[in-house]
Design a protein around this motif. Structure first.
Motif, PDB file in Angstrom:
ATOM      1  N   UNK A  45      39.564  45.202  30.812  1.00 37.20           N
ATOM      2  CA  UNK A  45      39.986  43.668  30.525  1.00 37.20           C
ATOM      3  C   UNK A  45      38.632  43.640  29.255  1.00 37.20           C
ATOM      4  N   UNK A  46      38.310  42.075  28.608  1.00 39.34           N
ATOM      5  CA  UNK A  46      37.386  42.518  27.538  1.00 39.34           C
ATOM      6  C   UNK A  46      36.204  42.364  28.225  1.00 39.34           C
ATOM      7  N   UNK A  47      35.167  43.083  27.213  1.00 33.71           N
ATOM      8  CA  UNK A  47      33.733  42.750  28.114  1.00 33.71           C
ATOM      9  C   UNK A  47      33.320  41.897  27.907  1.00 33.71           C
TER      10      UNK A  47
ATOM     11  N   UNK B 208      46.797  49.109  37.387  1.00 34.89           N
ATOM     12  CA  UNK B 208      45.660  48.546  36.514  1.00 34.89           C
ATOM     13  C   UNK B 208      46.291  47.834  36.801  1.00 34.89           C
ATOM     14  N   UNK B 209      44.625  47.542  36.997  1.00 33.23           N
ATOM     15  CA  UNK B 209      44.430  46.335  36.140  1.00 33.23           C
ATOM     16  C   UNK B 209      43.435  44.983  35.829  1.00 33.23           C
ATOM     17  N   UNK B 210      44.063  44.377  34.329  1.00 40.98           N
ATOM     18  CA  UNK B 210      43.546  43.353  33.910  1.00 40.98           C
ATOM     19  C   UNK B 210      42.598  42.272  34.016  1.00 40.98           C
ATOM     20  N   UNK B 211      41.626  42.483  33.830  1.00 38.43           N
ATOM     21  CA  UNK B 211      40.830  41.233  34.113  1.00 38.43           C
ATOM     22  C   UNK B 211      40.118  39.835  32.768  1.00 38.43           C
TER      23      UNK B 211
ATOM     24  N   UNK C 161      41.826  41.964  20.240  1.00 39.54           N
ATOM     25  CA  UNK C 161      42.729  43.077  20.508  1.00 39.54           C
ATOM     26  C   UNK C 161      43.008  43.379  22.415  1.00 39.54           C
ATOM     27  N   UNK C 162      41.867  43.335  22.885  1.00 38.17           N
ATOM     28  CA  UNK C 162      42.190  43.366  24.500  1.00 38.17           C
ATOM     29  C   UNK C 162      43.218  42.264  24.707  1.00 38.17           C
TER      30      UNK C 162
END
Ligand SMILES: Nc1nc2c(ncn2[C@@H]2O[C@H](COP(=O)(O)OP(=O)(O)O)[C@@H](O)[C@H]2O)c(=O)[nH]1
Ligand SMILES: Nc1ncnc2c1ncn2[C@@H]1O[C@H](COP(=O)(O)OP(=O)(O)O)[C@@H](O)[C@H]1O
Length: 196
Positions: A11-13, A119-122, A154-155
């Motif tokens: 996930x994004x910074x 896989x986990x996206x925050x 983009x993320x």
């Protein structure tokens, strides 16, 4: 018998990965182990070499990559980042759940390996909130902040593609996001608790 499945947080910074991960590790002592990445970026105040990152030079990192010591590596905001095989093996050897914090390029590379993580996206609630959080964190120059916001766009696009992540967690309210993360990992946490 296979060990517990690793967990990839991406996930994004500024989305809140470190905040959520540190809490998870604090609340579950001895269950999780962090895969300590290498990076060529400078340490921030409070960051410890060998704990947060292996702070490295381009030359040393490139040599490791050429030697096949890394399972993946990427350039993010002008700096090199990478996961060494040793970083993961160290955690798996202790039979802990290995947590990796990698960008979307890392996610794609890891999918080509046999690591088989969850896989986990925050994700942040919005770009505006992400920018505010990154500015308030006071770790970035204007230039690196802009690069992070560009990478975040983009993320956010790629993360919504079906099949990339097992879960996408919107980190709006921290408590709720944390509960969602714990729910995702409950089965793996229980497997370890039953063994000990
Ligand atoms: N591909 C890859 N990305 C990494 C690795 N370690 C950290 N990152 C990513 O690099 C980006 C920048 O990390 P960092 O400089 O610590 O900044 P922060 O995420 O804003 O705290 C984040 O998206 C991290 O997920 C790694 O080993 N491999
Ligand atoms: N739910 C939230 N609400 C408000 N601020 C948050 C929340 N989650 C994280 N933050 C703050 O946002 C900033 C970025 O979080 P951080 O964990 O460093 O992100 P990442 O590791 O993804 O770059 C930090 O200053 C953190 O304290």
């Amino acid at each position: 018998m296979p060990g517990p499945r690793p967990v990839v947080l991406s996930g994004p910074s500024g989305a809140g990965k470190s905040t959520l991960m540190k809490r998870l590790m604090r609340d579950h002592e001895g269950i999780f182990g962090f895969s300590v990445s290498h990076t060529t970026r400078n340490p921030r105040p409070g960051e410890e070499d060998g704990k947060d990152y292996h702070f490295s030079t381009r030359e040393v990192m490139q040599e490791g990559i050429d030697n096949g010591d890394f399972i993946e590596n990427a350039v993010f905001s002008g700096n090199m980042y990478g996961t060494s095989k040793a970083a993961i093996e160290d955690v798996l050897a202790m039979n802990k759940i290995c947590i990796l914090d990698v960008d979307i390029q890392g996610v794609k590379r890891i999918k080509e390996t046999d690591l088989n993580p969850i896989y986990i996206s925050i994700q942040p609630p919005s770009m505006e909130i992400l920018e505010t959080r990154l500015r308030d964190r006071q770790t970035e120059t204007e230039e690196s902040l802009q690069k992070r916001l560009e990478a975040a766009r983009i993320d956010m696009e790629l993360s919504n593609e079906p099949g990339v992540f097992d879960a996408v967690i919107i980190n709006d309210d921290l408590e709720r996001a944390y509960e969602e993360l714990k729910d995702m990992l409950n089965d793996e946490i229980q497997k370890i608790q039953e063994k000990s």
